[in-house]
Design a protein around this motif. Structure first.
Motif, short mmCIF file in Angstrom:
data_model
loop_
_atom_site.label_atom_id
_atom_site.label_comp_id
_atom_site.label_asym_id
_atom_site.label_seq_id
_atom_site.Cartn_x
_atom_site.Cartn_y
_atom_site.Cartn_z
N PRO A 194 0.61 -1.34 -0.26
CA PRO A 194 -0.46 0.36 0.02
C PRO A 194 0.56 1.31 -0.29
CG PRO A 194 -0.95 -1.61 1.20
CD PRO A 194 -0.05 -2.29 0.81
N GLU A 195 2.20 1.08 0.74
CA GLU A 195 2.58 2.64 0.75
C GLU A 195 3.86 3.10 -0.87
OE1 GLU A 195 5.84 -0.94 2.04
OE2 GLU A 195 3.35 -0.14 2.54
N ARG A 196 3.30 2.38 -1.86
CA ARG A 196 4.28 2.08 -2.85
C ARG A 196 2.33 2.93 -3.86
NH1 ARG A 196 6.98 -3.10 -4.47
NH2 ARG A 196 8.28 -3.06 -3.06
N LYS A 197 1.80 3.76 -3.30
CA LYS A 197 0.55 3.07 -4.34
C LYS A 197 0.10 4.57 -3.93
CE LYS A 197 -1.94 -0.98 -3.84
NZ LYS A 197 -3.70 -1.86 -3.55
N GLY A 198 1.37 5.70 -3.59
CA GLY A 198 0.95 7.06 -3.08
C GLY A 198 1.11 7.55 -4.28
N TYR A 200 2.16 5.69 -7.00
CA TYR A 200 1.40 5.60 -8.05
C TYR A 200 0.62 6.31 -8.45
CZ TYR A 200 4.62 1.10 -8.03
OH TYR A 200 5.75 0.47 -7.69
N GLY A 201 -0.29 6.81 -7.24
CA GLY A 201 -1.54 7.91 -7.69
C GLY A 201 -1.12 9.37 -8.33
N LEU A 202 0.27 9.50 -7.71
CA LEU A 202 0.42 10.45 -8.27
C LEU A 202 1.36 10.53 -9.18
CD1 LEU A 202 1.92 13.60 -7.76
CD2 LEU A 202 3.39 12.28 -6.37
N ALA A 203 2.01 9.81 -9.95
CA ALA A 203 2.95 9.37 -10.86
C ALA A 203 1.24 9.97 -12.21
CB ALA A 203 2.78 7.88 -11.71
N LEU A 204 0.29 9.36 -11.96
CA LEU A 204 -1.02 8.61 -13.01
C LEU A 204 -1.16 10.82 -13.54
CD1 LEU A 204 -3.45 6.24 -12.13
CD2 LEU A 204 -1.75 6.30 -13.35
N GLY A 205 -0.90 11.32 -12.86
CA GLY A 205 -1.42 12.85 -12.99
C GLY A 205 -0.14 13.95 -13.60
N LEU A 206 1.34 12.79 -13.81
CA LEU A 206 2.11 13.27 -14.66
C LEU A 206 1.37 13.31 -15.90
CD1 LEU A 206 4.87 12.17 -12.23
CD2 LEU A 206 3.33 14.60 -12.68
N THR A 207 1.02 12.66 -16.44
CA THR A 207 0.54 12.39 -17.77
C THR A 207 0.25 13.23 -18.79
OG1 THR A 207 -0.05 10.53 -19.90
CG2 THR A 207 -0.96 10.58 -17.81
N ARG A 208 0.39 13.95 -20.04
CA ARG A 208 -0.23 14.54 -20.17
C ARG A 208 -1.03 14.02 -21.64
NH1 ARG A 208 4.33 19.53 -21.66
NH2 ARG A 208 4.99 19.76 -19.46
N ASP A 209 -0.99 12.94 -22.39
CA ASP A 209 -2.33 12.18 -23.18
C ASP A 209 -3.51 12.34 -22.72
OD1 ASP A 209 -2.15 10.04 -25.32
OD2 ASP A 209 -2.77 9.38 -23.60
N PRO A 210 -4.78 12.47 -23.11
CA PRO A 210 -5.30 12.82 -23.24
C PRO A 210 -5.98 11.25 -22.41
CG PRO A 210 -5.06 14.08 -25.20
CD PRO A 210 -4.00 13.13 -24.55
N ARG A 214 -7.39 10.53 -19.23
CA ARG A 214 -9.02 9.75 -18.64
C ARG A 214 -9.00 8.83 -18.08
NH1 ARG A 214 -9.64 12.28 -23.99
NH2 ARG A 214 -9.84 10.07 -24.45
N ALA A 215 -8.43 8.10 -18.06
CA ALA A 215 -7.85 6.39 -17.58
C ALA A 215 -8.05 6.63 -16.73
CB ALA A 215 -7.12 5.18 -18.09
N GLY A 216 -6.09 7.72 -16.07
CA GLY A 216 -6.22 7.83 -14.48
C GLY A 216 -7.33 8.16 -13.66
N ALA A 217 -7.70 9.05 -13.97
CA ALA A 217 -8.95 10.19 -13.61
C ALA A 217 -9.86 8.93 -12.90
CB ALA A 217 -9.23 11.13 -14.10
N LEU A 218 -10.52 7.81 -13.75
CA LEU A 218 -11.07 7.05 -13.45
C LEU A 218 -11.14 6.06 -12.12
CD1 LEU A 218 -13.87 5.80 -13.86
CD2 LEU A 218 -12.76 4.67 -16.08
N VAL A 219 -9.89 5.78 -12.60
CA VAL A 219 -9.23 4.85 -11.88
C VAL A 219 -8.98 5.96 -10.45
CG1 VAL A 219 -7.14 3.51 -10.97
CG2 VAL A 219 -8.60 3.23 -13.08
N LEU A 220 -8.53 6.76 -10.25
CA LEU A 220 -8.42 7.02 -9.06
C LEU A 220 -9.55 7.69 -8.30
CD1 LEU A 220 -5.33 9.47 -9.86
CD2 LEU A 220 -5.54 7.10 -8.89
N ARG A 221 -10.44 7.83 -9.23
CA ARG A 221 -12.06 8.71 -8.71
C ARG A 221 -12.51 7.09 -8.19
NH1 ARG A 221 -16.17 12.50 -9.10
NH2 ARG A 221 -18.48 11.28 -9.56
N GLY A 237 -1.02 10.86 -2.22
CA GLY A 237 -1.06 10.59 -3.05
C GLY A 237 -1.89 9.93 -4.27
N ILE A 238 -3.01 9.01 -3.96
CA ILE A 238 -3.71 9.15 -4.87
C ILE A 238 -4.93 10.15 -5.13
CG2 ILE A 238 -6.35 7.67 -4.84
CD1 ILE A 238 -4.56 5.23 -3.36
N ILE A 239 -5.30 11.52 -4.06
CA ILE A 239 -5.48 12.23 -4.11
C ILE A 239 -4.96 13.07 -4.99
CG2 ILE A 239 -6.99 13.80 -2.57
CD1 ILE A 239 -7.73 11.87 -0.50
#
Length: 387
Positions: A194-198, A200-210, A214-221, A237-239
């Motif tokens: 679990p401690e790594r998931k923060g 990974y959640g943050l990393a999803l927010g770094l992409t610029r590909d639309p 969208r896919a990252g926002a759906l998983v995090l939501r 990190g997920i938030i």
């Protein structure tokens, strides 16, 4: 009078004073917890570093080691084929170890403190090929990215630590090589620590590909909306990643779900507050005033008041002045940390009303205000206010 504390660095020191016993250690990665050293850091810091084979070991871990390759300190081991030292870990005879000895420059190998890490052919090759810590950060992280969540636990943990020790900007610079699709899967995989998931959640927010956004926002939501009874490691990190992806819409969800929800679990609220701090520093799309208004909700809960007041001072949200002052005498808010934060907020505020409010509080609680000012003055290096 106390000099006006408008400087961000002084406000940051104020945060440290108020939360000295509550905040986690400062780390490079905003949401990486309890980071140990990487293998590369162990090598860089060691007086001697080598690949060895464990020949024998007693119950007290006195060990005979056969040298295979020396990475650091070859001059100390010149002409040596075996080494008899005490290790800090147990091993199996015939197994490979990376050993790191630390001590004074003139100390013989037997007097060094030895740390041992068990390796196999895969983890040794990973270690041997890794870029030096002196290499550019982007070069290093590009090497480690493919090893995240590797099948070998040592490799997976070390690759994560490399990203955990990197700054946010350094990680953002290699966003194009991060395995985003796999990270989305790791976030919902119960086998991933679990401690790594923060991270990974943050990393999803770094992409610029639309599409990836969208896919990252759906998983995090989905993760944010999922009910959870226990403390969620890495949830900040997920938030934070979700705020990067969803902007104002994302903040509305976090505000409703946690910040403005009096029944939200304490741990989730703390994670949400940490994510707001992160976004205030690194985010771009949500206006600071909107972040401030979302944070003000938690002033209604005494357990978060000290942290919230201090953040509002750091963010220079002086519109909350009347509400902050009212907390000083409000039932349930008598904790010295809360009152210290309120006094600090008033000292930082450049508005005339702040001076007037501080004068009133000195009349109501002269000893409490004086004690708060003394603590702040010692830490910030300014004189207590004249009364």
């Amino acid at each position: 009078m106390v000099p006006r504390l408008r400087d961000w660095a002084i406000a940051a020191a104020l945060l440290a004073v108020v939360l000295a016993e509550r905040a986690p250690p400062a780390l490079a990665c905003p949401f990486c917890k309890a980071l140990g050293p990487t293998l590369a850091q162990l090598r860089q810091q060691a007086s001697v570093a080598a690949l060895v084979e464990l020949e024998t070991q007693t119950p007290s871990r006195q060990s005979r080691l056969r040298l295979h390759r020396v990475f650091v300190g070859a001059e100390r081991l010149q002409g040596t084929e075996t080494l008899d030292v005490a290790l800090d870990a147990a091993g199996r005879p015939g197994g490979l170890l990376l050993v790191f000895g630390n001590g004074p420059p003139d100390a013989p190998p037997t007097q060094l403190a030895w740390h041992a890490v068990s390796v196999n052919e895969n983890s040794y090759a990973y270690f041997a090929r890794a870029p030096s810590p002196k290499s550019p950060a982007a070069e290093r992280l590009r090497y480690f990215a493919p090893f995240l969540e590797h099948a070998d636990p040592l490799i997976a943990e070390d690759a994560y630590l490399e990203f955990g020790h990197a700054t946010f900007g350094e990680v953002a610079s290699v966003a194009d090589v991060l395995p985003l699709a796999r990270m989305r899967g790791w976030l919902t995989d119960p086998k991933v620590p679990p401690e790594r998931k923060g991270f990974y959640g943050l990393a999803l927010g770094l992409t610029r590909d639309p599409g990836s956004r969208r896919a990252g926002a759906l998983v995090l939501r989905q993760l944010i909306l999922a009910p959870e009874d226990d403390f969620r490691a890495g949830f900040d990190g997920i938030i934070g990643g979700y705020l990067l992806l969803a902007g104002r819409e994302g903040l509305q969800l976090v505000e409703t779900q946690y910040l403005a929800n009096p029944r939200a679990a304490d741990g989730d609220v703390r994670h949400a507050m940490a994510a707001l701090r992160f976004y205030h520093e690194y985010g771009r799309d949500i206006p600071p005033a909107r972040l401030q208004s979302a944070l003000r909700h938690v002033l209604a809960r005494p357990e978060f008041a000290a942290a919230a007041v201090t953040d509002l001072a750091r963010w220079q949200d002086w519109s909350a002045l009347e509400r902050v002052v009212a907390l000083y005498t409000k039932p349930g808010y008598s904790d010295p940390a809360i009152r210290r934060a309120i006094v600090g907020y008033l000292l930082a505020c450049p508005e005339r009303q702040a001076n007037e409010a501080l004068a009133r509080l000195r009349q109501v609680d002269p000893q409490g205000v004086a004690a708060a000012e003394q603590v702040l003055s010692r830490t910030l290096g300014v004189a207590p206010a004249e009364q």
